[in-house]
Design an enzyme around this catalytic site. Structure first.
Site, short mmCIF file in Angstrom:
data_model
loop_
_atom_site.label_atom_id
_atom_site.label_comp_id
_atom_site.label_asym_id
_atom_site.label_seq_id
_atom_site.Cartn_x
_atom_site.Cartn_y
_atom_site.Cartn_z
N TRP A 184 42.93 51.48 115.95
CA TRP A 184 43.32 50.14 115.48
C TRP A 184 44.84 50.04 115.53
CZ3 TRP A 184 46.34 48.99 111.07
CH2 TRP A 184 46.62 47.61 110.95
N GLU A 225 39.03 48.65 117.38
CA GLU A 225 38.83 47.70 116.27
C GLU A 225 39.66 46.44 116.42
OE1 GLU A 225 39.96 49.44 112.52
OE2 GLU A 225 39.09 47.80 111.34
N LYS A 227 40.71 42.35 115.22
CA LYS A 227 41.00 41.67 113.95
C LYS A 227 41.51 40.27 114.24
CE LYS A 227 44.19 42.82 110.28
NZ LYS A 227 44.65 43.87 109.39
N ASP A 258 34.83 45.58 111.68
CA ASP A 258 35.32 45.64 110.30
C ASP A 258 34.91 44.34 109.61
OD1 ASP A 258 37.13 45.13 108.04
OD2 ASP A 258 38.16 46.95 108.65
N HIS A 261 37.46 41.45 109.30
CA HIS A 261 38.28 41.10 110.47
C HIS A 261 37.79 39.88 111.25
CE1 HIS A 261 40.54 45.16 110.81
NE2 HIS A 261 40.55 44.66 109.60
N HIS A 285 33.37 49.35 109.90
CA HIS A 285 34.29 49.51 108.78
C HIS A 285 33.75 48.58 107.71
CE1 HIS A 285 38.26 51.44 110.34
NE2 HIS A 285 37.22 52.25 110.34
N ASP A 293 41.47 39.49 104.46
CA ASP A 293 41.05 40.87 104.74
C ASP A 293 41.56 41.77 103.61
OD1 ASP A 293 40.21 43.17 106.02
OD2 ASP A 293 42.01 43.31 107.27
N ASP A 295 40.22 44.07 101.67
CA ASP A 295 39.75 45.45 101.51
C ASP A 295 39.39 45.81 100.08
OD1 ASP A 295 39.91 46.57 104.30
OD2 ASP A 295 41.96 45.88 104.10
N ASP A 325 35.86 51.13 104.67
CA ASP A 325 37.29 50.83 104.79
C ASP A 325 37.70 49.88 103.68
OD1 ASP A 325 39.88 50.47 105.53
OD2 ASP A 325 39.48 49.36 107.37
C1 RNT Z 1 43.32 47.31 109.25
C2 RNT Z 1 42.12 48.03 109.76
C3 RNT Z 1 42.21 49.53 109.75
C4 RNT Z 1 42.80 50.10 108.49
C5 RNT Z 1 42.65 51.59 108.35
C6 RNT Z 1 43.55 52.16 107.30
O1 RNT Z 1 43.15 45.96 109.11
O2 RNT Z 1 40.99 47.62 109.05
O3 RNT Z 1 40.96 50.05 110.03
O4 RNT Z 1 42.26 49.51 107.35
O5 RNT Z 1 42.78 52.20 109.55
ZN ZN Z 2 39.19 48.67 109.44
#
Ligand code: RNT
Ligand code: ZN
Length: 417
Positions: A184, A225, A227, A258, A261, A285, A293, A295, A325
Protein backbone atom coordinates in the site's frame (compact mmCIF):
# COMPACT_ATOMS: atom_id res chain seq x y z
CA UNK A 1 -25.80 -23.64 33.72
CA UNK A 2 -22.46 -24.87 32.41
CA UNK A 3 -21.18 -23.82 29.01
CA UNK A 4 -21.27 -27.48 27.99
CA UNK A 5 -24.94 -27.93 28.95
CA UNK A 6 -25.98 -24.76 27.14
CA UNK A 7 -24.04 -25.94 24.13
CA UNK A 8 -25.78 -29.32 24.06
CA UNK A 9 -29.15 -27.58 23.87
CA UNK A 10 -27.91 -25.22 21.17
CA UNK A 11 -26.48 -28.13 19.21
CA UNK A 12 -29.91 -29.78 19.14
CA UNK A 13 -31.67 -26.60 18.09
CA UNK A 14 -29.21 -26.02 15.24
CA UNK A 15 -29.49 -29.68 14.20
CA UNK A 16 -33.21 -28.98 13.77
CA UNK A 17 -32.42 -26.76 10.77
CA UNK A 18 -29.75 -29.10 9.51
CA UNK A 19 -26.73 -27.28 10.92
CA UNK A 20 -23.86 -29.36 12.34
CA UNK A 21 -22.35 -27.24 15.11
CA UNK A 22 -19.31 -29.51 15.50
CA UNK A 23 -18.46 -29.17 11.81
CA UNK A 24 -18.96 -25.41 12.03
CA UNK A 25 -16.51 -25.04 14.90
CA UNK A 26 -13.95 -27.27 13.21
CA UNK A 27 -14.21 -25.31 9.98
CA UNK A 28 -13.73 -21.95 11.66
CA UNK A 29 -10.79 -23.19 13.73
CA UNK A 30 -8.89 -23.76 10.49
CA UNK A 31 -9.30 -20.27 9.04
CA UNK A 32 -6.36 -18.04 9.98
CA UNK A 33 -6.94 -14.46 11.01
CA UNK A 34 -4.00 -12.13 10.63
CA UNK A 35 -3.73 -9.63 13.46
CA UNK A 36 -2.01 -6.33 12.70
CA UNK A 37 1.04 -5.63 14.89
CA UNK A 38 0.48 -1.88 14.50
CA UNK A 39 -2.51 -1.70 16.86
CA UNK A 40 -0.03 -2.21 19.70
CA UNK A 41 1.99 0.98 19.21
CA UNK A 42 -0.18 3.34 17.14
CA UNK A 43 1.62 2.52 13.86
CA UNK A 44 5.00 3.80 15.05
CA UNK A 45 7.36 0.90 14.37
CA UNK A 46 10.92 0.64 15.64
CA UNK A 47 12.87 2.72 13.15
CA UNK A 48 11.89 6.03 14.58
CA UNK A 49 9.10 5.52 17.13
CA UNK A 50 8.99 9.19 18.01
CA UNK A 51 8.65 10.32 14.41
CA UNK A 52 5.31 11.37 12.95
CA UNK A 53 2.88 8.94 11.39
CA UNK A 54 2.50 10.18 7.81
CA UNK A 55 0.87 8.93 4.62
CA UNK A 56 -2.57 10.38 5.31
CA UNK A 57 -3.48 7.93 8.06
CA UNK A 58 -4.00 8.74 11.72
CA UNK A 59 -4.03 6.93 15.04
CA UNK A 60 -5.99 9.26 17.29
CA UNK A 61 -6.05 9.18 21.08
CA UNK A 62 -3.40 9.16 23.78
CA UNK A 63 -4.36 6.26 26.00
CA UNK A 64 -1.38 5.39 28.16
CA UNK A 65 0.62 2.18 27.88
CA UNK A 66 1.49 1.73 24.22
CA UNK A 67 4.30 -0.68 23.42
CA UNK A 68 7.58 1.25 23.12
CA UNK A 69 9.86 -1.51 21.90
CA UNK A 70 9.88 -4.96 20.37
CA UNK A 71 9.72 -6.82 23.69
CA UNK A 72 6.73 -4.84 24.90
CA UNK A 73 4.93 -5.26 21.60
CA UNK A 74 5.48 -9.01 21.64
CA UNK A 75 4.42 -9.34 25.27
CA UNK A 76 1.22 -7.37 24.60
CA UNK A 77 0.46 -9.36 21.48
CA UNK A 78 0.97 -12.65 23.34
CA UNK A 79 -1.40 -11.43 26.03
CA UNK A 80 -4.12 -10.63 23.52
CA UNK A 81 -3.51 -13.80 21.50
CA UNK A 82 -4.29 -15.91 24.56
CA UNK A 83 -7.76 -14.35 24.61
CA UNK A 84 -8.54 -14.93 20.92
CA UNK A 85 -9.67 -18.33 19.66
CA UNK A 86 -8.60 -19.81 16.32
CA UNK A 87 -5.51 -19.78 14.12
CA UNK A 88 -3.53 -16.58 14.37
CA UNK A 89 -0.99 -14.79 12.22
CA UNK A 90 0.78 -11.57 13.08
CA UNK A 91 0.89 -9.00 10.33
CA UNK A 92 4.23 -7.16 10.42
CA UNK A 93 5.17 -3.94 8.70
CA UNK A 94 8.72 -3.52 7.39
CA UNK A 95 9.31 -0.72 9.89
CA UNK A 96 8.91 -3.20 12.77
CA UNK A 97 12.29 -4.71 11.97
CA UNK A 98 14.63 -5.82 14.73
CA UNK A 99 17.54 -3.56 13.77
CA UNK A 100 19.57 -3.99 16.97
CA UNK A 101 19.74 -0.20 17.33
CA UNK A 102 21.30 0.35 13.90
CA UNK A 103 19.79 2.52 11.19
CA UNK A 104 18.86 0.22 8.33
CA UNK A 105 17.72 2.02 5.17
CA UNK A 106 14.36 0.68 3.99
CA UNK A 107 15.81 -0.46 0.70
CA UNK A 108 18.35 -2.58 2.58
CA UNK A 109 16.01 -4.61 4.76
CA UNK A 110 16.90 -8.29 4.86
CA UNK A 111 15.46 -11.43 6.44
CA UNK A 112 18.05 -11.25 9.21
CA UNK A 113 16.30 -8.20 10.65
CA UNK A 114 13.16 -10.29 11.02
CA UNK A 115 14.81 -13.44 12.32
CA UNK A 116 13.79 -12.75 15.91
CA UNK A 117 10.19 -12.31 14.74
CA UNK A 118 10.32 -15.64 12.91
CA UNK A 119 11.74 -17.46 15.93
CA UNK A 120 9.18 -15.86 18.22
CA UNK A 121 6.29 -16.66 15.87
CA UNK A 122 7.41 -20.27 15.59
CA UNK A 123 7.60 -20.61 19.34
CA UNK A 124 4.03 -19.36 19.70
CA UNK A 125 2.63 -21.06 16.59
CA UNK A 126 1.66 -17.81 14.93
CA UNK A 127 1.85 -17.39 11.18
CA UNK A 128 3.25 -14.15 9.75
CA UNK A 129 2.10 -11.68 7.10
CA UNK A 130 4.16 -8.80 5.82
CA UNK A 131 3.73 -5.21 4.59
CA UNK A 132 6.12 -2.88 2.86
CA UNK A 133 6.24 0.48 4.67
CA UNK A 134 6.00 3.37 2.21
CA UNK A 135 5.15 6.10 4.73
CA UNK A 136 6.56 7.76 7.87
CA UNK A 137 9.88 8.36 6.10
CA UNK A 138 11.75 11.43 4.80
CA UNK A 139 11.49 10.12 1.22
CA UNK A 140 7.71 9.95 1.44
CA UNK A 141 7.38 13.38 3.04
CA UNK A 142 5.81 15.04 0.00
CA UNK A 143 3.16 12.36 -0.28
CA UNK A 144 4.60 10.34 -3.17
CA UNK A 145 6.58 7.08 -3.25
CA UNK A 146 6.14 4.53 -6.04
CA UNK A 147 4.62 7.17 -8.31
CA UNK A 148 7.18 9.84 -7.46
CA UNK A 149 8.23 12.10 -10.30
CA UNK A 150 11.83 11.91 -9.09
CA UNK A 151 13.34 8.69 -10.35
CA UNK A 152 15.83 8.31 -7.52
CA UNK A 153 13.06 8.48 -4.95
CA UNK A 154 10.82 6.19 -6.95
CA UNK A 155 13.65 3.68 -7.34
CA UNK A 156 14.26 3.74 -3.61
CA UNK A 157 10.67 2.66 -2.98
CA UNK A 158 10.83 0.06 -5.73
CA UNK A 159 13.91 -1.43 -4.06
CA UNK A 160 12.12 -1.36 -0.71
CA UNK A 161 9.08 -3.13 -2.17
CA UNK A 162 11.23 -5.81 -3.80
CA UNK A 163 13.18 -6.28 -0.58
CA UNK A 164 9.87 -6.65 1.29
CA UNK A 165 8.77 -9.48 -1.01
CA UNK A 166 12.08 -11.21 -0.51
CA UNK A 167 11.97 -10.88 3.25
CA UNK A 168 8.43 -12.28 3.19
CA UNK A 169 9.40 -15.23 1.02
CA UNK A 170 12.21 -16.15 3.40
CA UNK A 171 9.80 -15.92 6.35
CA UNK A 172 7.47 -18.20 4.40
CA UNK A 173 10.25 -20.68 3.74
CA UNK A 174 11.24 -20.80 7.38
CA UNK A 175 7.68 -21.13 8.63
CA UNK A 176 6.76 -23.56 5.86
CA UNK A 177 3.61 -21.58 5.09
CA UNK A 178 2.46 -18.71 2.93
CA UNK A 179 3.11 -15.13 3.92
CA UNK A 180 0.84 -12.50 2.40
CA UNK A 181 2.73 -9.33 1.52
CA UNK A 182 0.61 -6.23 1.21
CA UNK A 183 1.67 -3.27 -0.88
CA UNK A 184 0.00 0.00 0.00
CA UNK A 185 1.35 3.43 -0.90
CA UNK A 186 -0.13 6.75 0.20
CA UNK A 187 0.51 8.51 -3.12
CA UNK A 188 -2.02 11.16 -3.99
CA UNK A 189 -2.68 14.81 -4.68
CA UNK A 190 -4.16 17.21 -2.15
CA UNK A 191 -5.51 19.41 -4.90
CA UNK A 192 -6.88 18.67 -8.35
CA UNK A 193 -4.06 17.44 -10.59
CA UNK A 194 -3.83 18.01 -14.31
CA UNK A 195 -1.82 14.89 -15.06
CA UNK A 196 -3.29 11.95 -13.23
CA UNK A 197 -2.21 9.78 -16.11
CA UNK A 198 1.52 10.39 -15.75
CA UNK A 199 1.45 9.58 -12.04
CA UNK A 200 -0.50 6.39 -12.72
CA UNK A 201 1.89 5.41 -15.48
CA UNK A 202 4.78 5.76 -13.05
CA UNK A 203 2.98 3.67 -10.44
CA UNK A 204 2.23 1.01 -13.04
CA UNK A 205 5.85 0.97 -14.13
CA UNK A 206 6.97 0.58 -10.53
CA UNK A 207 4.80 -2.49 -10.08
CA UNK A 208 6.08 -3.91 -13.37
CA UNK A 209 9.53 -3.77 -11.80
CA UNK A 210 8.44 -4.94 -8.33
CA UNK A 211 6.66 -8.02 -9.65
CA UNK A 212 9.17 -8.80 -12.40
CA UNK A 213 10.81 -11.55 -10.39
CA UNK A 214 8.54 -14.50 -9.74
CA UNK A 215 8.46 -15.76 -6.17
CA UNK A 216 7.15 -19.19 -5.24
CA UNK A 217 3.50 -18.69 -4.27
CA UNK A 218 3.90 -21.38 -1.67
CA UNK A 219 5.85 -18.86 0.39
CA UNK A 220 4.72 -15.43 -0.67
CA UNK A 221 1.50 -14.03 -2.06
CA UNK A 222 1.51 -10.33 -2.91
CA UNK A 223 -1.50 -8.06 -2.55
CA UNK A 224 -2.08 -4.51 -3.77
CA UNK A 225 -4.34 -2.17 -1.81
CA UNK A 226 -6.36 0.67 -3.29
CA UNK A 227 -8.02 3.57 -1.57
CA UNK A 228 -10.24 6.55 -2.25
CA UNK A 229 -8.48 9.30 -0.35
CA UNK A 230 -6.16 10.05 2.54
CA UNK A 231 -5.68 13.06 4.79
CA UNK A 232 -3.78 15.54 2.64
CA UNK A 233 -4.44 13.53 -0.51
CA UNK A 234 -8.13 14.29 -0.95
CA UNK A 235 -8.33 15.07 -4.66
CA UNK A 236 -6.70 12.12 -6.35
CA UNK A 237 -5.33 8.82 -5.12
CA UNK A 238 -2.94 7.38 -7.67
CA UNK A 239 -3.62 3.79 -6.62
CA UNK A 240 -7.37 3.82 -7.05
CA UNK A 241 -9.60 0.74 -7.06
CA UNK A 242 -9.62 0.48 -10.85
CA UNK A 243 -5.86 0.94 -10.95
CA UNK A 244 -5.20 -1.97 -8.62
CA UNK A 245 -7.91 -4.20 -10.07
CA UNK A 246 -6.01 -4.00 -13.35
CA UNK A 247 -2.63 -4.25 -11.69
CA UNK A 248 -3.61 -7.38 -9.74
CA UNK A 249 -4.93 -9.06 -12.88
CA UNK A 250 -1.90 -8.11 -14.94
CA UNK A 251 0.58 -9.45 -12.42
CA UNK A 252 -1.51 -12.31 -11.06
CA UNK A 253 -1.35 -10.99 -7.51
CA UNK A 254 -4.11 -10.45 -4.96
CA UNK A 255 -6.31 -7.42 -4.65
CA UNK A 256 -6.44 -6.16 -1.08
CA UNK A 257 -9.89 -4.99 -0.06
CA UNK A 258 -9.79 -2.62 2.90
CA UNK A 259 -13.21 -1.99 4.43
CA UNK A 260 -12.45 1.71 4.87
CA UNK A 261 -11.17 2.39 1.37
CA UNK A 262 -14.39 2.83 -0.59
CA UNK A 263 -17.23 5.31 -0.76
CA UNK A 264 -19.42 5.25 2.35
CA UNK A 265 -22.21 3.06 0.99
CA UNK A 266 -19.87 0.64 -0.80
CA UNK A 267 -19.23 -2.54 1.16
CA UNK A 268 -16.34 -4.91 0.61
CA UNK A 269 -18.61 -7.86 1.41
CA UNK A 270 -20.27 -7.24 -1.95
CA UNK A 271 -16.96 -7.13 -3.80
CA UNK A 272 -15.60 -10.55 -2.81
CA UNK A 273 -17.75 -12.59 -5.22
CA UNK A 274 -16.99 -10.24 -8.10
CA UNK A 275 -13.26 -10.10 -7.62
CA UNK A 276 -12.86 -13.84 -7.05
CA UNK A 277 -14.44 -14.58 -10.40
CA UNK A 278 -11.32 -13.13 -11.99
CA UNK A 279 -8.48 -13.79 -9.58
CA UNK A 280 -7.35 -16.63 -7.36
CA UNK A 281 -6.99 -14.98 -4.00
CA UNK A 282 -7.79 -11.77 -2.21
CA UNK A 283 -6.50 -10.20 0.95
CA UNK A 284 -8.83 -8.38 3.32
CA UNK A 285 -8.10 -5.49 5.59
CA UNK A 286 -11.04 -5.75 7.90
CA UNK A 287 -11.55 -2.41 9.55
CA UNK A 288 -14.42 -0.16 10.65
CA UNK A 289 -14.68 3.18 8.94
CA UNK A 290 -16.68 5.77 10.86
CA UNK A 291 -17.48 8.74 8.60
CA UNK A 292 -14.07 8.31 6.95
CA UNK A 293 -11.31 5.68 6.82
CA UNK A 294 -11.02 6.00 10.59
CA UNK A 295 -9.77 2.47 11.33
CA UNK A 296 -11.96 1.97 14.40
CA UNK A 297 -11.86 -1.38 16.20
CA UNK A 298 -13.95 -3.96 14.38
CA UNK A 299 -17.32 -4.64 16.03
CA UNK A 300 -19.83 -7.43 15.50
CA UNK A 301 -21.90 -5.44 13.05
CA UNK A 302 -23.80 -6.27 9.89
CA UNK A 303 -20.89 -5.66 7.53
CA UNK A 304 -18.54 -7.88 9.54
CA UNK A 305 -21.15 -10.65 9.47
CA UNK A 306 -21.67 -10.10 5.74
CA UNK A 307 -17.93 -10.38 5.05
CA UNK A 308 -17.74 -13.68 6.94
CA UNK A 309 -20.89 -15.00 5.26
CA UNK A 310 -19.58 -14.23 1.79
CA UNK A 311 -16.41 -16.18 2.54
CA UNK A 312 -18.14 -19.21 4.01
CA UNK A 313 -21.20 -19.39 1.76
CA UNK A 314 -18.92 -19.56 -1.27
CA UNK A 315 -16.32 -21.84 0.29
CA UNK A 316 -13.65 -19.18 -0.05
CA UNK A 317 -12.01 -20.33 3.20
CA UNK A 318 -8.63 -20.66 1.49
CA UNK A 319 -8.94 -17.97 -1.19
CA UNK A 320 -9.77 -15.05 1.08
CA UNK A 321 -6.91 -14.17 3.39
CA UNK A 322 -8.34 -12.34 6.37
CA UNK A 323 -6.26 -9.53 7.82
CA UNK A 324 -7.32 -6.92 10.33
CA UNK A 325 -6.45 -3.26 9.95
CA UNK A 326 -7.57 -1.02 12.78
CA UNK A 327 -5.62 1.18 15.14
CA UNK A 328 -7.26 2.96 18.02
CA UNK A 329 -5.04 4.88 20.41
CA UNK A 330 -7.91 6.04 22.63
CA UNK A 331 -8.49 2.74 24.47
CA UNK A 332 -6.41 -0.04 25.99
CA UNK A 333 -4.57 -1.46 22.98
CA UNK A 334 -4.50 -5.06 24.21
CA UNK A 335 -8.26 -4.83 24.64
CA UNK A 336 -8.58 -3.31 21.15
CA UNK A 337 -6.79 -6.31 19.64
CA UNK A 338 -8.87 -8.71 21.71
CA UNK A 339 -12.22 -7.10 20.91
CA UNK A 340 -11.55 -6.77 17.19
CA UNK A 341 -10.05 -10.22 16.64
CA UNK A 342 -12.66 -11.97 18.81
CA UNK A 343 -15.34 -10.25 16.75
CA UNK A 344 -13.79 -11.48 13.51
CA UNK A 345 -13.81 -15.02 14.88
CA UNK A 346 -17.35 -14.56 16.16
CA UNK A 347 -18.52 -13.46 12.71
CA UNK A 348 -16.88 -16.50 11.11
CA UNK A 349 -18.59 -18.86 13.53
CA UNK A 350 -21.91 -17.06 13.10
CA UNK A 351 -21.58 -17.52 9.34
CA UNK A 352 -20.61 -21.18 9.72
CA UNK A 353 -23.85 -21.81 11.65
CA UNK A 354 -26.08 -20.85 8.76
CA UNK A 355 -27.97 -23.43 6.70
CA UNK A 356 -26.57 -21.81 3.55
CA UNK A 357 -27.59 -24.49 1.08
CA UNK A 358 -31.18 -24.37 2.24
CA UNK A 359 -31.25 -20.59 1.93
CA UNK A 360 -29.66 -20.69 -1.51
CA UNK A 361 -32.34 -23.11 -2.67
CA UNK A 362 -35.09 -20.83 -1.42
CA UNK A 363 -33.53 -17.95 -3.30
CA UNK A 364 -33.12 -19.98 -6.48
CA UNK A 365 -36.84 -20.85 -6.38
CA UNK A 366 -37.76 -17.22 -5.92
CA UNK A 367 -38.98 -17.84 -2.37
CA UNK A 368 -37.64 -14.59 -0.99
CA UNK A 369 -40.22 -14.64 1.79
CA UNK A 370 -38.72 -17.75 3.37
CA UNK A 371 -35.20 -16.43 2.80
CA UNK A 372 -35.96 -13.30 4.79
CA UNK A 373 -37.96 -15.15 7.43
CA UNK A 374 -35.16 -17.66 8.10
CA UNK A 375 -32.38 -15.06 8.03
CA UNK A 376 -34.25 -13.05 10.65
CA UNK A 377 -35.15 -16.02 12.85
CA UNK A 378 -31.53 -17.21 12.74
CA UNK A 379 -30.52 -14.02 14.49
CA UNK A 380 -32.10 -15.26 17.72
CA UNK A 381 -30.85 -18.83 17.47
CA UNK A 382 -28.64 -19.79 20.44
CA UNK A 383 -25.45 -18.67 18.71
CA UNK A 384 -23.88 -17.41 21.92
CA UNK A 385 -23.99 -20.89 23.47
CA UNK A 386 -21.94 -22.26 20.57
CA UNK A 387 -19.56 -19.30 20.67
CA UNK A 388 -18.99 -19.72 24.42
CA UNK A 389 -18.35 -23.43 23.98
CA UNK A 390 -15.97 -22.72 21.10
CA UNK A 391 -14.03 -20.28 23.28
CA UNK A 392 -13.91 -22.71 26.19
CA UNK A 393 -12.70 -25.53 23.96
CA UNK A 394 -10.09 -23.26 22.40
CA UNK A 395 -8.75 -22.48 25.87
CA UNK A 396 -9.66 -18.80 25.78
CA UNK A 397 -11.87 -16.79 28.11
CA UNK A 398 -15.61 -17.29 27.84
CA UNK A 399 -17.79 -14.18 27.45
CA UNK A 400 -16.54 -11.14 29.38
CA UNK A 401 -14.22 -13.19 31.55
CA UNK A 402 -11.15 -11.62 29.94
CA UNK A 403 -11.91 -8.00 30.72
CA UNK A 404 -10.71 -7.96 34.32
CA UNK A 405 -7.52 -9.78 33.32
CA UNK A 406 -6.73 -7.08 30.78
CA UNK A 407 -7.49 -4.46 33.41
CA UNK A 408 -4.99 -6.18 35.72
CA UNK A 409 -2.43 -6.27 32.93
CA UNK A 410 -2.98 -2.59 32.43
CA UNK A 411 -2.55 -1.88 36.13
CA UNK A 412 0.53 -4.05 36.56
CA UNK A 413 2.28 -3.64 33.23
CA UNK A 414 0.91 -1.08 30.77
CA UNK A 415 0.43 1.79 33.20
CA UNK A 416 4.04 1.48 34.40
CA UNK A 417 5.41 2.40 30.97
C1 RNT B 1 -3.89 2.79 4.89
C2 RNT B 1 -3.98 1.33 4.59
C3 RNT B 1 -2.84 0.50 5.11
C4 RNT B 1 -2.44 0.83 6.52
C5 RNT B 1 -1.50 -0.16 7.15
C6 RNT B 1 -0.83 0.38 8.38
O1 RNT B 1 -5.02 3.49 4.56
O2 RNT B 1 -5.19 0.82 5.06
O3 RNT B 1 -3.17 -0.83 4.96
O4 RNT B 1 -3.54 0.96 7.36
O5 RNT B 1 -0.62 -0.64 6.24
ZN1 ZN C 1 -5.44 -1.28 4.95
Amino acid sequence: MSTEKMYQIAKEIYAGIGVDTEAAMKRVSQIPVSIQCWQGDDVRGFENPDGALTGGIQATGNYPGRARNIDELRADFEYAAKLIPGKKKISLHAMYLDNGGKDIPRDEIEPKYFQSWIDWAKEHHYGIDFNSTCFSHPLSADGFTLSHVNNDIRSFWIRHSIASREVAAEIGRQLGETVCTNHWVPDGFKDIPVDRMAARERLADSFDQIFAKPIDKKYNLDGVESKVFGIGAESCTIGSHEFYMGCALKHDVMLTLDAGHYHPTEMISDKISSVLLYMNDILLHVSRPVRWDSDHVVIFDDELKAIASEILRNNFDKRVHIGLDFFDASINRVAAWTIGARNMQKALLYAALEPSEKLKQMEACGDYTSRLAYLEELKSYPFSAVWDYYCENSGVAVRDNWIEDVQDYEKNVLSKR
